[in-house]
Design a protein around this motif. Structure first.
Motif: not given
Length: 562
Positions: A480-482, A345, A339, A484, A477, A337
């Motif tokens: 949510q990624h950030e 990604p 980057e 995590r 999304k 996850d």
């Protein structure tokens, strides 16, 4: 019992809770031993202060709080735990229940609530005569009076915090605002609604914030870890973010296909986060990695828990060739996850990226994870086959990775030398920025502040701005990624995937690691490999209420599915 009512709040108590909060509870047994009785305790300024300090000690532990030193992240798709007998594994194999829950904190947090209620009820008769009656000590007397006001506000904040910790585990729980009587019968008490509990906690946060100041007003160096106005407002921010999330909007609905949303709840969450930001008291640290090196005075921190000098965390989590027990092993799921530095990604189908999988990545990766051949304590981590940190060495990493975040690299775990303690952030500014961005995106998806505050977090990690023109779902999304990667190993992922109702596809998916192989000409190849099939069932969105409590509450039903 002297029952109090609040607007939109039903004050309820349970017979099981009453028993938990009386002298047969282990925590209160210690109170009796340490504090003699209420009169003796609250007649004394110093003993009252120590009583509040003990209430603080019941806040959640962020390090090594499961058996064998496991972290909560090892019960998510972010990590595995090297020791298979640790109780954290019950979450991963689905063997936990109402009789055996590795994270059952029902008694602990109700004990904390009880202490806060007792302090709030008994601070009116602290004996300050030694300063009150001395004309030369009137400044100190005024300071003592202010201390007591602050202690009461801190106790109110802690009471709200303990209620929230119970709420996010068990759903709506008894709202306790006064010391419970052992002589009363609470078995017919109805269960409050989610809204009643949330409204109560939010009001407690507001009341605490009205009294607390932006910084601890006494000796600042000694007061870090004490509640402030910012801490109370940060708790409200997290509470209202959770309350607006799909799992909370319709308590009891654990169908992932249903994700209800209420714009008014998201707006309240955004406003609460912005209230913290508008204090202008906090700022992002320049270095992400330095945040987790016992820098308890860092301006990013809003509320922290400090730990004394000790090497227990390092002993649990150092790689095995460095004398550690392997501990918490970050997953490939998490590593993937992070980057690339250009904002794209990582992609296992890109040969150039796969050839150097840890190069040119989000700066938070190297600050969080120890990868194969990473430099650590003057040598290289040897997670490759035949290396000192690889299987079959006892407790070697199962995923190919070790934890770096929170570790004090300078300590000698054999002698305890160079141990300097640890700081665990309970609230920090980056979380508030992400709270604000998430809430805004849900009710006002074109608001420019979403990108502004998301980019503030990304820029510290040397990442470019988030792409412009994203749809609401794409931005959801991205946020949510950030969360995590920014908040990894800070006990957010476990709760985030639940409140978003995406746990089947995250906690219930295979836990991945990396397979490392030597290349004939030197260097290594890497490819993902399954480590463990995880179990998640919809009932696991909420903890089961301890079975002993359900048996005492005639009008309560066990949480759905248990």
């Amino acid at each position: 019992m002297n029952t109090k009512f609040f607007p939109n709040s039903f004050i309820s108590v349970a017979i099981g809770t009453a028993l938990t909060l009386c002298s047969c509870n282990n925590f209160l047994d210690r109170e009796e031993d340490s504090f003699i009785d209420k009169t003796a305790t609250f007649d004394s300024y110093n003993r009252t202060q120590r009583y509040l300090t003990y209430a603080y000690s019941l806040l959640p532990n962020g390090l090594n709080r499961f058996s064998s030193g496991a972290m909560q992240a090892a019960a998510t798709d972010d990590a595995e735990f090297a020791i298979e007998t640790a109780n954290i594994q019950q979450f991963n194999n689905g063997s936990w229940n109402a009789l055996s829950n590795p994270d059952d904190n029902w008694a602990r947090f109700f004990s904390g609530i009880s202490k806060c209620c007792t302090l709030l009820e008994n601070t009116d008769h602290i004996n300050l005569d030694i300063t009150r009656l001395d004309p030369d000590k009137q400044v100190e007397y005024a300071n003592n009076l202010k201390d007591i006001r602050m202690w009461r506000a801190e106790a109110r904040f802690l009471r709200a915090y303990f209620h929230f910790e119970l709420l996010k585990r068990y759903g709506p729980i008894p709202i306790i605002t006064s010391t419970l009587s052992i002589n009363e019968n609470y078995e017919n008490t109805p269960r409050p609604t989610m809204k009643e509990v949330v409204d109560f906690i939010a009001k407690e946060c507001d009341m605490a914030a009205d009294t607390l100041e932006l910084t601890p007003w006494r000796n600042v160096n000694d007061a870090f870890g004490r509640a402030t106005k910012g801490a109370a407002l940060a708790l409200k921010s997290r509470l209202l973010l959770y309350a607006a999330s799909p799992l909370y909007v319709d308590f009891g609905d654990i169908d992932e296909a249903n994700k209800p949303s209420d714009a008014s709840l998201w707006k309240a969450a955004a406003d609460a986060a912005k209230a913290v930001i508008d204090l202008n008291q906090y700022e992002l640290a320049a270095s992400y990695g330095d945040l987790f090196k016992n820098d308890f005075q860092n301006k990013e921190y809003i509320f922290v828990r400090r730990y004394a000098a000790d090497v227990g965390f390092e002993r649990s989590n150092f790689p095995v060739s460095f004398g550690g027990k392997g501990g918490t092993n970050p997953s490939q799921n998490l590593v993937d996850d992070y980057e690339m530095l250009d904002g794209t990604p990582f992609d296992w189908n890109d040969p150039a990226k796969v050839a150097q999988p840890y190069e040119n990545r989000d700066a938070r990766l190297a600050a969080t994870v120890l990868m194969n051949v990473a430099s650590f304590k003057g040598k290289k981590v040897a997670a490759y086959p035949g290396g000192g940190d690889a299987i079959p060495n006892p407790n070697a990493t199962k995923t190919g990775y070790y934890l770096r975040k929170f570790l004090n690299e300078d300590v000698n775990i054999q002698t305890g030398g160079s141990s300097s303690g640890h700081v665990v952030s309970l609230f920090r500014l980056a979380e508030i920025y992400l709270n604000y961005a998430e809430a805004l995106n849900e009710y006002d998806p074109t608001n420019p502040d979403i990108e502004v505050y998301l980019n503030k977090v990304r820029h510290r990690a040397s990442l470019p701005d988030i792409a412009t023109g994203l749809s609401q779902e794409q931005m959801r999304k991205a946020i949510q990624h950030e969360r995590r990667v920014e908040l990894a190993f800070e006990e957010h992922r476990f709760w985030d995937v639940r409140r978003w109702k995406i746990a089947s596809s995250t906690l219930g998916s295979p836990l991945m690691g990396v397979q490392i192989a030597r290349k004939n000409g030197g260097g290594f190849t890497y490819k993902p490999a399954e480590v463990e099939q995880r179990v998640f069932q919809p009932k696991m969105y909420w903890y089961p209420i301890p079975q002993s409590e359900v048996l005492k509450l005639k009008q309560w039903k066990q949480n759905k599915g248990w």
